[in-house]
Scaffold this motif. Sequence first.
Motif, PDB file in Angstrom:
ATOM      1  N   ALA A 213       0.843  -1.201   0.000  1.00 32.22           N
ATOM      2  CA  ALA A 213       0.000   0.000   0.000  1.00 32.22           C
ATOM      3  C   ALA A 213       0.876   1.248   0.000  1.00 32.22           C
ATOM      4  O   ALA A 213       0.586   2.216  -0.713  1.00 32.22           O
ATOM      5  CB  ALA A 213      -0.921  -0.010   1.207  1.00 32.22           C
ATOM      6  N   GLY A 214       1.962   1.209   0.768  1.00 34.24           N
ATOM      7  CA  GLY A 214       2.868   2.354   0.807  1.00 34.24           C
ATOM      8  C   GLY A 214       3.505   2.616  -0.541  1.00 34.24           C
ATOM      9  O   GLY A 214       3.556   3.751  -1.015  1.00 34.24           O
ATOM     10  N   TYR A 217       0.996   3.964  -2.852  1.00 32.07           N
ATOM     11  CA  TYR A 217       0.690   5.348  -2.489  1.00 32.07           C
ATOM     12  C   TYR A 217       1.704   6.288  -3.132  1.00 32.07           C
ATOM     13  O   TYR A 217       1.357   7.355  -3.626  1.00 32.07           O
ATOM     14  CB  TYR A 217       0.695   5.527  -0.970  1.00 32.07           C
ATOM     15  N   GLY A 230      -3.464   1.500  -2.032  1.00 32.35           N
ATOM     16  CA  GLY A 230      -2.543   2.611  -1.820  1.00 32.35           C
ATOM     17  C   GLY A 230      -2.741   3.711  -2.857  1.00 32.35           C
ATOM     18  O   GLY A 230      -2.746   4.899  -2.551  1.00 32.35           O
ATOM     19  N   ILE A 254      -7.168  -1.203   3.943  1.00 29.69           N
ATOM     20  CA  ILE A 254      -5.781  -1.550   4.252  1.00 29.69           C
ATOM     21  C   ILE A 254      -5.664  -1.948   5.722  1.00 29.69           C
ATOM     22  O   ILE A 254      -5.103  -2.983   6.063  1.00 29.69           O
ATOM     23  CB  ILE A 254      -4.828  -0.365   3.964  1.00 29.69           C
TER      24      ILE A 254
ATOM     25  N   CYS B 145      -2.067   6.202   6.265  1.00 25.87           N
ATOM     26  CA  CYS B 145      -3.530   6.249   6.386  1.00 25.87           C
ATOM     27  C   CYS B 145      -3.891   7.182   7.529  1.00 25.87           C
ATOM     28  O   CYS B 145      -4.755   8.057   7.412  1.00 25.87           O
ATOM     29  CB  CYS B 145      -4.109   4.883   6.709  1.00 25.87           C
TER      30      CYS B 145
END
Lengths: 274, 313
Positions: A213-214, A217, A230, A254, B145
């Motif tokens: 996800a990072g 992103y 992400g 997530i 997040c």
Amino acid sequence: MKRNFPLRRYFSNIHFAIGFYMVMTVVSLMILGFFYIPYDPNAIDIAHKLQGATTAHILGTDQLGRDIFSRVLVGTRVSLLIGILVVGFGVLIGTPLGALSGYFGGKTDEVIMKVIDTQMAFPGILLALMIIAVFGTSLQNTVLALGLMSIPRFTRIARSGFMKYRNAEFVQASRARGASHARILVLHILPNIVPELLVTASLGFASAVMSEAGLSYLGLGMQPPNPSFGKMLSEAQNYILQAWWYVLIPSVAISLLVMGFNLLGDGLQSINQQ
Amino acid sequence: MGYYVRKILGFIVTLFLVSVITFLVFQILPGDPALVILGVDADPVQIEALQRTMHVDEPVVERYVSWVGSALHGNLGISFRYQKPVSGIIADCFSVTALLALFTLVLTILIGLPIGIWLAKHDKAKYIVPFSLVSQLGVSIPSFCMGILLISIFTVKLRWFPSLGFTPWSQNPLACIKGLFLPSFSLSLGTSAVLIRYLRVSIISEQKLDYVRTARSKGLDENTVLQRHVLRNSLIPVITIFGMLVADVLGGSIIIENVFSLPGIGKLIATSIATRDLPLIQGLVMYLACIVVVCNASVDLLYSLIDPRIRLL
């Protein structure tokens, strides 16, 4: 719950139970996605952009009018697939290294552990970023990068397990009967450390999902238009004023996966220790 | 003495391996590196010039030696994009990341220490399950997040904090603190959850020891026992995780700086990857890894000074 329910031992552990249901929520969304997706996740419909939840779009639409629910359904596949591949990579390379290190000890152990420990020097996703910088962005490279990052945790666990059993009585017995090293490693010791490896796999899954996800992103994971949580989050950030739910949905997805697998791992660990 | 020699040798070996890994990864660039960097339709003159600066015709070992040699002299090469020395660019960005890391560690202690002590003091079964779930939440919600959620609540809705960006400390300290609060808070949630777990376990196991019973039997009240006797000893093992937390904070800051648009090392890494500025990436990776190694080594040494027993192991 019936008294002889075989999984009672597992589900009476609150961490395992909560983690299990969290992961199953995401897995069932993925399974649903194989049979039914309300809209094409990449179909652009500018006329209906950034809508809130309606009966037509139960989780609203994004900045290009794509249905967020459909994108979530497909996004779960990416996260789970990457998690499985990364953990598989880590287990297949990390466990044998740890086995050699723990079983033979001495110089072998020193060299392997020094290399493994060096990886600790690369904080967070830095090592993955370096690999992606060189090879470029793609699914294979993401798996390679995160897989390399996940090797140490398996090596360490396998090493401590194999070290513990290398002089156990049952190992000496089979050695006395002339069993080869390979046979002892795989057939006699390995089954004993499977529970610990399962815990590590679960925690490794959580960190793989988080790192993926990072990377997405930062725009260095899955490439658009393929949905991934992400990427959705980084797109949503630009519309934080108009559409707060759009930010919330990928964050929750997530966190649900990461927390689910972390709890599952914690639960398994305390069950093992009982 | 032997303990320190061993530690320092181990530290040098680690630094050496870090440099080898960083160097080798950039050597396995598929195809002609100059062509990869400049693109297929680059000017042949440029390609040739780049090939010369990269010494591609020399053997790998020689290239490694010359790279490390100049790196030790503070020369990490020239950035393709900025056309400036890499070390200068890193130095400019580092102050932001260092400040962010410092803030995060301070917040981690401010959040983690009281909660950890409180939980150890009130070690009751009814708190354990809710606490471990909450701490799981702290560890599991990715800091980016959390960062975005904090922005949407505190910056967008409540307008308590300025929007994105960074004010240098020298210009306006208050604005600087305000700008760094949300990013460091979102990073510190995960690290303080880790700190709390270690601290709780450490205090509880320390409380079972004989000297605590002696102190209690002297008639000291529970708070004095905790503050004067237990806390000191139980903080010792906690120090070791500080090295780990520094790595966590630096790793987390790579993403969080992009969330909050802070002009630090993390932001620089993301942009340099996007522009394929390889010397800059190589320099940044090497730099961050060295910081982590140095922090871990200093924590190790500090630990042995505080608790000399460790040297006997």
